[in-house]
Design a protein around this motif. Structure first.
Motif, mmCIF file in Angstrom:
data_model
loop_
_atom_site.group_PDB
_atom_site.id
_atom_site.type_symbol
_atom_site.label_atom_id
_atom_site.label_comp_id
_atom_site.label_asym_id
_atom_site.label_seq_id
_atom_site.Cartn_x
_atom_site.Cartn_y
_atom_site.Cartn_z
ATOM 1 N N GLN A 102 25.296 26.395 32.779
ATOM 2 C CA GLN A 102 23.980 26.267 32.168
ATOM 3 C C GLN A 102 23.610 24.794 32.017
ATOM 4 O OE1 GLN A 102 22.192 28.989 31.596
ATOM 5 N NE2 GLN A 102 23.906 30.295 32.237
ATOM 6 N N PRO A 103 22.326 24.431 32.236
ATOM 7 C CA PRO A 103 21.918 23.035 32.016
ATOM 8 C C PRO A 103 22.183 22.567 30.586
ATOM 9 C CG PRO A 103 20.221 24.244 33.199
ATOM 10 C CD PRO A 103 21.240 25.262 32.764
ATOM 11 N N SER A 104 22.234 23.515 29.660
ATOM 12 C CA SER A 104 22.521 23.194 28.259
ATOM 13 C C SER A 104 23.988 22.849 28.032
ATOM 14 C CB SER A 104 22.161 24.392 27.380
ATOM 15 O OG SER A 104 22.931 25.527 27.751
ATOM 16 N N PHE A 105 24.847 23.119 29.012
ATOM 17 C CA PHE A 105 26.302 22.944 28.930
ATOM 18 C C PHE A 105 26.982 24.031 28.092
ATOM 19 C CE2 PHE A 105 25.016 18.795 30.336
ATOM 20 C CZ PHE A 105 26.060 18.318 31.117
ATOM 21 N N PHE A 106 26.235 25.014 27.611
ATOM 22 C CA PHE A 106 26.843 26.113 26.852
ATOM 23 C C PHE A 106 27.495 27.110 27.817
ATOM 24 C CE2 PHE A 106 22.957 25.343 23.980
ATOM 25 C CZ PHE A 106 23.570 24.259 23.378
ATOM 26 N N LEU A 107 28.369 27.948 27.277
ATOM 27 C CA LEU A 107 28.932 29.066 28.026
ATOM 28 C C LEU A 107 28.252 30.347 27.551
ATOM 29 C CD1 LEU A 107 32.799 28.409 28.058
ATOM 30 C CD2 LEU A 107 31.163 27.997 29.889
ATOM 31 N N LEU A 108 27.549 31.023 28.453
ATOM 32 C CA LEU A 108 26.906 32.296 28.125
ATOM 33 C C LEU A 108 27.652 33.388 28.875
ATOM 34 C CD1 LEU A 108 23.141 31.232 28.340
ATOM 35 C CD2 LEU A 108 24.706 31.121 26.381
ATOM 36 N N LEU A 109 28.377 34.229 28.138
ATOM 37 C CA LEU A 109 29.337 35.145 28.754
ATOM 38 C C LEU A 109 28.945 36.615 28.658
ATOM 39 C CD1 LEU A 109 32.573 33.376 27.458
ATOM 40 C CD2 LEU A 109 31.430 33.074 29.668
ATOM 41 N N LYS A 110 27.775 36.918 28.122
ATOM 42 C CA LYS A 110 27.375 38.314 27.943
ATOM 43 C C LYS A 110 27.363 39.090 29.257
ATOM 44 C CE LYS A 110 23.333 41.152 26.987
ATOM 45 N NZ LYS A 110 23.141 41.486 28.419
ATOM 46 N N ASP A 111 26.868 38.482 30.316
ATOM 47 C CA ASP A 111 26.718 39.182 31.594
ATOM 48 C C ASP A 111 27.883 38.953 32.554
ATOM 49 O OD1 ASP A 111 24.253 40.304 30.855
ATOM 50 O OD2 ASP A 111 23.213 38.449 31.362
ATOM 51 N N VAL A 112 28.933 38.307 32.065
ATOM 52 C CA VAL A 112 30.117 38.079 32.902
ATOM 53 C C VAL A 112 30.952 39.346 32.971
ATOM 54 C CG1 VAL A 112 32.298 36.807 33.046
ATOM 55 C CG2 VAL A 112 30.174 35.600 32.488
ATOM 56 N N GLN A 113 31.494 39.612 34.140
ATOM 57 C CA GLN A 113 32.389 40.751 34.335
ATOM 58 C C GLN A 113 33.718 40.255 34.908
ATOM 59 O OE1 GLN A 113 30.590 43.986 36.566
ATOM 60 N NE2 GLN A 113 28.540 43.321 35.973
ATOM 61 N N LYS A 114 34.723 41.065 34.725
ATOM 62 C CA LYS A 114 36.037 40.746 35.285
ATOM 63 C C LYS A 114 36.490 41.941 36.110
ATOM 64 C CE LYS A 114 40.622 39.173 33.798
ATOM 65 N NZ LYS A 114 41.448 38.852 32.630
ATOM 66 N N GLN A 115 36.554 41.745 37.424
ATOM 67 C CA GLN A 115 36.864 42.837 38.337
ATOM 68 C C GLN A 115 38.077 42.482 39.180
ATOM 69 O OE1 GLN A 115 33.273 43.216 40.617
ATOM 70 N NE2 GLN A 115 32.078 44.058 38.919
ATOM 71 N N ARG A 116 39.067 43.323 39.142
ATOM 72 C CA ARG A 116 40.267 43.106 39.956
ATOM 73 C C ARG A 116 39.995 43.481 41.408
ATOM 74 N NH1 ARG A 116 42.947 39.477 37.288
ATOM 75 N NH2 ARG A 116 43.689 40.160 35.270
#
Length: 541
Positions: A527-541
């Motif tokens: 993000q340009p803000s340098f924050f981490l936005l993780l709501k839409d992150v997924q972890k798929q094996r």
């Protein structure tokens, strides 16, 4: 073999520290592992559907109104919401807990219509009264819970005169004067909304028992080990896919790299420049890079010692070989800074300014004219922290440059939170200079919080070097009242020109942020803000 080449390009220094030697050995070993094909993550080490993030330091507080460091913000933005937020991938404002708002013609009244049915993680309801509680807690020193602070960034909202509840789901902010960055500041972590009930229950301990409305809720904090947040299944903007996120504080950059290689973490922020080439070539990870609004600089003490003289401050700017720092220490992951404003703010950036050239001879002449007699100059350096860009290597390289022009600089190094505890209250008579880095959301943020006379530490700001210039103060005040962006930009460009000449800081670099994630991590973006936005992150094996 890029890691070896990058390390060996570092300039010779009078003495190579034990830290630097160990770093070379570590980078050499990592390069050998990569070369022989031993870059293999032990995927079984990270649990299914739980994201493990390698952070740069132990957080200081989970209270967004008390926190000041990006390291903390990266966690907080996932546990809380503000009335508005930055649209993903931009610094544009979009609705969050407020679904709509209106602004009066005079620019002094902002009325927000709030979402209904939103619950804090403790089950209490989000209402206009909660909004009023949050801002009065920060801004009103007679508020019964103001003592649960301090709130260092309440400066962001000092223009707020009152917060009026217009209805259960309607709230009005009355400003003392028009304030152009108001919505942007509401999207910043200081504007995140906390549970009034939780603050009342935990008091000053709220920072260890945080409660918001965000996509994830607080579960556990083990000091110097991990912060755990879990999925909020009732989140108003749809529940995240991840079951949980574990933030691990790994201060040493080489240890973070080793953990990434071994599979102990899934996502790593702030990859050391020495390791970028290796991660670019790796098959089962993705390297992310993006230029953002970042400034890395040296605070110079204008209240005590030789840096009270402008010529001495300019001499430091001429003495530092910033191109060598960018090329060798940071290995091309940054650009040289000409002043206090990042070029990403194109509408406000002063393109006519040029960085101080590397001119050690001119530096020597200025130092001689000042009458410096070889007094010891204390230089605060941190071992690691938010956006600090190889702080030990940068500090020792700068020390060597200053030694070449006759300045006797002695480094004192501290871990990040101890470092902040020494720098933020002001350098005083303790130190002459200190490293610092800021990631900002508006051209107003950094100069207003760190260059105004009214932002001296004893007045509640972050002007730790005690810079003062009445013209800069007046320009910043005018820019905040101006809603016309073109006029604001013109005022900020004047500020940059004056500050460039006054040289209250040594202007060093603007960083290109980075992160590396395993291929099982999907939907992540910087993000340009340098924050981490993780709501839409997924972890798929």
């Amino acid at each position: 073999m890029g890691a070896i080449r990058g390390t060996l390009q570092l300039r010779p220094r009078p003495r190579r520290s034990r830290y630097s030697f160990l770093k070379i050995v570590c980078c050499w070993l990592l390069a050998v592992f990569c070369f022989f094909g031993f870059f293999h993550r032990a995927n079984a080490q990270t649990p299914e559907n739980i994201l493990i993030v390698g952070q740069i330091a132990e957080p200081k507080s989970m209270d967004p109104h008390a926190a000041t460091a990006l390291n903390d913000f990266r966690i907080l933005m996932n546990m809380y919401d503000g009335l508005v937020r930055y649209k993903p991938g931009t610094l544009e404002i979009e609705p969050a807990l407020a679904k709509a708002w209106t602004i009066s013609k005079d620019g002094k009244h902002y009325t927000f219509t709030l979402r209904q049915g939103v619950k804090f993680h403790d089950g209490t309801e989000f209402t206009a009264e909660a909004v009023k509680f949050n801002f009065e807690r920060m801004l009103n020193d007679t508020h019964p819970y103001h003592k649960t602070g301090p709130f260092p960034l309440a400066f962001f909202f000092s223009v707020v005169e009152s917060v009026i509840v217009k209805g259960r789901y309607s709230v009005e902010f009355v400003l003392k004067e028009p304030f152009a960055p108001f919505l942007s500041n509401l999207a910043y972590p200081t504007g995140l909304i906390v549970s009034p009930a939780a603050v009342k229950k935990h008091g000053k301990a709220f920072g260890r028992q945080p409660v918001g409305t965000g996509a994830f809720q607080f579960a556990e904090w083990q000091g110097n080990q991990k912060v755990v947040i879990t999925r909020n299944t009732a989140y108003w903007d749809s529940a995240p896919t991840l079951e949980a996120v574990i933030f691990r504080p790994i201060t040493d950059a080489n240890t973070r790299v080793a953990e990434m290689l071994a599979g102990g973490i899934d996502l790593m922020v702030e990859v050391p420049p020495d390791n970028l080439a290796m991660f670019e070539k790796a098959k089962d990870v993705t390297l992310y890079q993006q230029t953002g609004p970042h400034v890395w600089f040296l605070i110079l003490n204008m209240k005590h010692g030789p840096f009270k003289d402008k010529r001495m401050r300019q001499a430091v700017n001429y003495a530092i070989n910033k191109q060598a720092l960018v090329n060798n220490v940071l290995q091309g992951t940054a650009v040289i800074a000409a002043g206090p404003t990042p070029p990403v703010f194109t509408w406000a950036y002063n393109e006519s300014l040029q960085p101080y050239p590397y001119d050690p001879e001119k530096a020597r002449k200025l130092i001689k004219a000042v009458g410096y007699q070889g007094e010891k100059l204390t230089f605060y350096v941190t071992e690691g922290g938010s956006g600090m860009l190889e702080p030990v290597a940068m500090g020792t390289a700068i020390q060597a440059d200053l030694a070449k022009v006759g300045l006797k600089v002695v480094i004192e190094s501290y871990e990040w939170n101890t470092f902040l505890g020494k720098v933020n209250p002001g350098l005083g008579e303790k130190a002459d200079m200190a490293e610092m880095a800021w990631m900002i959301n508006d051209p107003d943020t950094l100069p207003y919080l760190a260059l105004r006379t009214a932002a001296w530490p004893d007045k509640g700001g972050f002007n730790s070097g005690y810079y003062t210039n009445p013209e800069v103060d007046a320009l910043l005040k005018a820019a905040r009242k101006t809603t016309d962006q073109a006029q604001r930009g013109q005022l900020y460009r004047k500020v940059q020109a004056i500050v460039h000449d006054d040289a209250p800081w040594a202007f060093i670099a603007h960083w290109q942020q980075n992160a590396v994630a395993h291929h099982s991590v999907k939907g992540f973006q910087l993000q340009p803000s340098f924050f981490l936005l993780l709501k839409d992150v997924q972890k798929q094996r």
